[in-house]
Design an enzyme around this catalytic site. Sequence first.
Site, PDB file in Angstrom:
ATOM      1  N   LYS A 211     -13.012  -9.536  -2.074  1.00  0.00           N
ATOM      2  CA  LYS A 211     -12.440 -10.825  -1.665  1.00  0.00           C
ATOM      3  C   LYS A 211     -12.961 -11.209  -0.280  1.00  0.00           C
ATOM      4  O   LYS A 211     -13.412 -12.317  -0.054  1.00  0.00           O
ATOM      5  CB  LYS A 211     -10.915 -10.705  -1.673  1.00  0.00           C
ATOM      6  CG  LYS A 211     -10.193 -11.974  -1.333  1.00  0.00           C
ATOM      7  CD  LYS A 211      -8.696 -11.785  -1.472  1.00  0.00           C
ATOM      8  CE  LYS A 211      -7.970 -12.932  -0.809  1.00  0.00           C
ATOM      9  NZ  LYS A 211      -6.515 -12.791  -0.844  1.00  0.00           N
ATOM     10  N   GLU A 217     -15.945   0.342   2.316  1.00  0.00           N
ATOM     11  CA  GLU A 217     -16.309   1.132   1.133  1.00  0.00           C
ATOM     12  C   GLU A 217     -17.235   0.349   0.216  1.00  0.00           C
ATOM     13  O   GLU A 217     -18.281   0.835  -0.230  1.00  0.00           O
ATOM     14  CB  GLU A 217     -15.048   1.518   0.339  1.00  0.00           C
ATOM     15  CG  GLU A 217     -14.132   2.508   1.029  1.00  0.00           C
ATOM     16  CD  GLU A 217     -13.073   1.840   1.886  1.00  0.00           C
ATOM     17  OE1 GLU A 217     -13.277   0.666   2.276  1.00  0.00           O
ATOM     18  OE2 GLU A 217     -12.062   2.485   2.187  1.00  0.00           O
ATOM     19  N   GLY A 271      -5.476  -9.673  -3.403  1.00  0.00           N
ATOM     20  CA  GLY A 271      -6.350  -8.661  -4.000  1.00  0.00           C
ATOM     21  C   GLY A 271      -5.703  -7.935  -5.172  1.00  0.00           C
ATOM     22  O   GLY A 271      -6.286  -7.800  -6.246  1.00  0.00           O
ATOM     23  N   ARG A 272      -4.468  -7.474  -4.979  1.00  0.00           N
ATOM     24  CA  ARG A 272      -3.822  -6.651  -6.022  1.00  0.00           C
ATOM     25  C   ARG A 272      -3.299  -7.479  -7.188  1.00  0.00           C
ATOM     26  O   ARG A 272      -2.732  -6.932  -8.127  1.00  0.00           O
ATOM     27  CB  ARG A 272      -2.731  -5.786  -5.402  1.00  0.00           C
ATOM     28  CG  ARG A 272      -1.688  -6.546  -4.593  1.00  0.00           C
ATOM     29  CD  ARG A 272      -0.826  -5.605  -3.767  1.00  0.00           C
ATOM     30  NE  ARG A 272       0.077  -6.328  -2.879  1.00  0.00           N
ATOM     31  CZ  ARG A 272      -0.221  -6.755  -1.667  1.00  0.00           C
ATOM     32  NH1 ARG A 272      -1.441  -6.551  -1.192  1.00  0.00           N
ATOM     33  NH2 ARG A 272       0.656  -7.369  -0.918  1.00  0.00           N
ATOM     34  N   GLU A 357       1.856  -1.483  -2.102  1.00  0.00           N
ATOM     35  CA  GLU A 357       1.230  -2.310  -1.066  1.00  0.00           C
ATOM     36  C   GLU A 357       2.079  -3.566  -0.841  1.00  0.00           C
ATOM     37  O   GLU A 357       2.109  -4.113   0.250  1.00  0.00           O
ATOM     38  CB  GLU A 357      -0.209  -2.687  -1.478  1.00  0.00           C
ATOM     39  CG  GLU A 357      -1.077  -3.115  -0.302  1.00  0.00           C
ATOM     40  CD  GLU A 357      -2.570  -3.145  -0.634  1.00  0.00           C
ATOM     41  OE1 GLU A 357      -3.257  -2.147  -0.394  1.00  0.00           O
ATOM     42  OE2 GLU A 357      -3.055  -4.183  -1.128  1.00  0.00           O
ATOM     43  N   HIS A 388       4.235  17.521 -20.619  1.00  0.00           N
ATOM     44  CA  HIS A 388       3.778  18.893 -20.396  1.00  0.00           C
ATOM     45  C   HIS A 388       3.358  19.107 -18.949  1.00  0.00           C
ATOM     46  O   HIS A 388       2.719  20.112 -18.628  1.00  0.00           O
ATOM     47  CB  HIS A 388       2.609  19.201 -21.331  1.00  0.00           C
ATOM     48  CG  HIS A 388       3.027  19.180 -22.771  1.00  0.00           C
ATOM     49  ND1 HIS A 388       3.488  20.281 -23.429  1.00  0.00           N
ATOM     50  CD2 HIS A 388       3.111  18.146 -23.652  1.00  0.00           C
ATOM     51  CE1 HIS A 388       3.815  19.956 -24.666  1.00  0.00           C
ATOM     52  NE2 HIS A 388       3.598  18.654 -24.823  1.00  0.00           N
ATOM     53  N   LYS A 516      -7.889   1.425   8.927  1.00  0.00           N
ATOM     54  CA  LYS A 516      -9.265   0.889   8.864  1.00  0.00           C
ATOM     55  C   LYS A 516      -9.842   0.810  10.276  1.00  0.00           C
ATOM     56  O   LYS A 516     -10.989   1.192  10.519  1.00  0.00           O
ATOM     57  CB  LYS A 516      -9.259  -0.533   8.273  1.00  0.00           C
ATOM     58  CG  LYS A 516      -9.045  -0.626   6.793  1.00  0.00           C
ATOM     59  CD  LYS A 516      -9.316  -2.072   6.358  1.00  0.00           C
ATOM     60  CE  LYS A 516      -8.662  -2.426   5.054  1.00  0.00           C
ATOM     61  NZ  LYS A 516      -8.683  -3.856   4.753  1.00  0.00           N
TER      62      LYS A 516
HETATM   63  O1  F6P Z   1      -6.342  -1.944   0.715  1.00  0.00           O
HETATM   64  C1  F6P Z   1      -6.327  -3.153   1.389  1.00  0.00           C
HETATM   65  C2  F6P Z   1      -7.038  -4.245   0.665  1.00  0.00           C
HETATM   66  O2  F6P Z   1      -7.067  -5.353   1.490  1.00  0.00           O
HETATM   67  C3  F6P Z   1      -6.407  -4.577  -0.677  1.00  0.00           C
HETATM   68  O3  F6P Z   1      -5.321  -5.408  -0.589  1.00  0.00           O
HETATM   69  C4  F6P Z   1      -7.574  -5.129  -1.421  1.00  0.00           C
HETATM   70  O4  F6P Z   1      -7.317  -5.158  -2.777  1.00  0.00           O
HETATM   71  C5  F6P Z   1      -8.655  -4.160  -1.013  1.00  0.00           C
HETATM   72  O5  F6P Z   1      -8.379  -3.887   0.345  1.00  0.00           O
HETATM   73  C6  F6P Z   1     -10.067  -4.628  -1.204  1.00  0.00           C
HETATM   74  O6  F6P Z   1     -10.363  -5.752  -0.439  1.00  0.00           O
HETATM   75  P1  F6P Z   1     -11.625  -6.664  -0.723  1.00  0.00           P
HETATM   76  O7  F6P Z   1     -11.500  -7.207  -2.087  1.00  0.00           O
HETATM   77  O8  F6P Z   1     -11.572  -7.725   0.330  1.00  0.00           O
HETATM   78  O9  F6P Z   1     -12.858  -5.803  -0.581  1.00  0.00           O
END
Ligand code: F6P
Length: 545
Positions: A211, A217, A271-272, A357, A388, A516
């Site tokens: 987003k 990452e 995002g979620r 979150e 189990h 972060k």
């Molecule tokens: O973990 C924090 C967060 O901002 C989430 O809410 C989001 O889904 C994720 O990082 C990834 O963010 P992006 O889509 O901006 O890479």
Amino acid sequence: MSKTLPDLSPKEASSWKALEKHHKNIADVSILSHFKNEPNRMAYTTFEWEDFYIDISKNRIDRKGFDLLIELAKESKLEEAISAQFSGAKINATENRAVLHTALRSLKKDPVFVDGQNILPEVQNAQNKMYAFCEEVISGKWKGYTGKSITHIVNIGIGGSDLGPAMVVEALAHYQNHLEVRFVSNVEGDHHVEILKGLDPETTLFVIVSKTFTTQETLSNANSIREWFLAQAPVSGIAKHFVAVSTNLEKTKAFGIDPENTFPMNDWVGGRFSLWSTVGISICLAVGPNHFKALLHGAGKMDLHFQEAPLQKNIPIVLALLSIWYNNFYGAETEALIPYTQYLRNLPAYLQQGIMESNGKSVGRNGTRVDYQTGTIIWGASGTNAQHAFFQLIHQGTKLIPSDFIGFKKSLNGNQEHQQKLLANFIAQTEALMTGKTRDQVLQELEKTKLTETQKKELIPFKVFEGNKPTNTLLIDQLTPASLGALIALYEHKIYVQGIIWNIYSYDQWGVELGKQLANTVLEDIQKGVSNPHDPSTLNLLSRI
Ligand code: F6P
């Protein structure tokens, strides 16, 4: 900050106070006694909606408690809050944003306004662009840099840009076409190396989903994967093999992605909650636009139910209220989620982000610390595997763990014998959790053994099950794109209901920022040998790397 939602501490509500009192009266009454005391219990504790059947009768609550919870929802101005969300009000106040993932699946034709602009035409354009692209790739018309069709998709993203699409692709494996879809999320270098194993750059499409397009990452993985690609393919091949989903079109362009191959999303989709948007492109590629549309349609129907059903018949609201009942009155800290299908094995992990979150907050909407519990801890695994693994603790441990059992009447591949066994376990577990096993029953069983009287006596306490463990049963006809959409939307709405009652903001996530920031500082220490100030433990750990 726009203050669209009111500041109402739940503890000030008269229903909350009444619930506290009522809890004292019924805390020791067993669920089985509620059944005896309430001949009509099933009438207010079961719900039929579309292809869903929900049974909440196996809960430690009676009619009076149920009515008080409904009262709490009213006193919390829940109905107004639901209208505010769907109307595009900026209910994500700390980010000054509307929350409109529901607009992506809206079954109503009415315009939805954000800052005076109807967003539905924009939604439709983005969806049509995604559908057209997916059809080209699926049909084989989209060619790679050597003229071959695409066979593999790699989704590069993390959090909401990974968990939702990955969970749904896995859940809908039965509906999947020939494309193989893989997901890389972790910044650990080994993850993308494993994901790339066996992939041919000529036939692989990489979808970078972020987003913000600033996530460490995702960008690290995207850069490394681009290097891997360019080690085998020309730069001109990027346009045919890398596409992006983002709100940040400048950054996608700077990364080298052709604007034609960028699928926009909007800041009013969190995002979620974004799998319904172009973030779900990997889902759409895996199962095709028609199944994707069915997923949206199922969620859209649940949205209508959430907006229109009376509070006491409203499934997300009732489940949210029960969760509050255990969290705030019984002191339960966690909830288990047990989907009885391997297809949904990652639903708990997906909902961990959605729920934790969103509602893992300790500051109320008035900016001060709350003096009651908020966000529940979510965990779980697919049944019967979970039986189990950790069911021992649910049955005989010291903790109260309300659990949702999600099952499907019909299997997808028709093996009746297996399905009957699965459903037998699904139903038997909730019965066992509620009824338990008394000393007398244990003794009767032991009488049939060859153990001595002393041995029998010694064993009894270990074989007793207290029972009275609460469960909700969600029985759905079959796992289809539509029923999955509705199920996910159900849990999304449950989150909001709880956030409203807890007087918190569910749609921001400031809690992930500090880690972060510090990771960037620590990275400087590691990469550049900078000596940033740290506590003794951190300095010691750094010296060992
Ligand atoms: O973990 C924090 C967060 O901002 C989430 O809410 C989001 O889904 C994720 O990082 C990834 O963010 P992006 O889509 O901006 O890479």
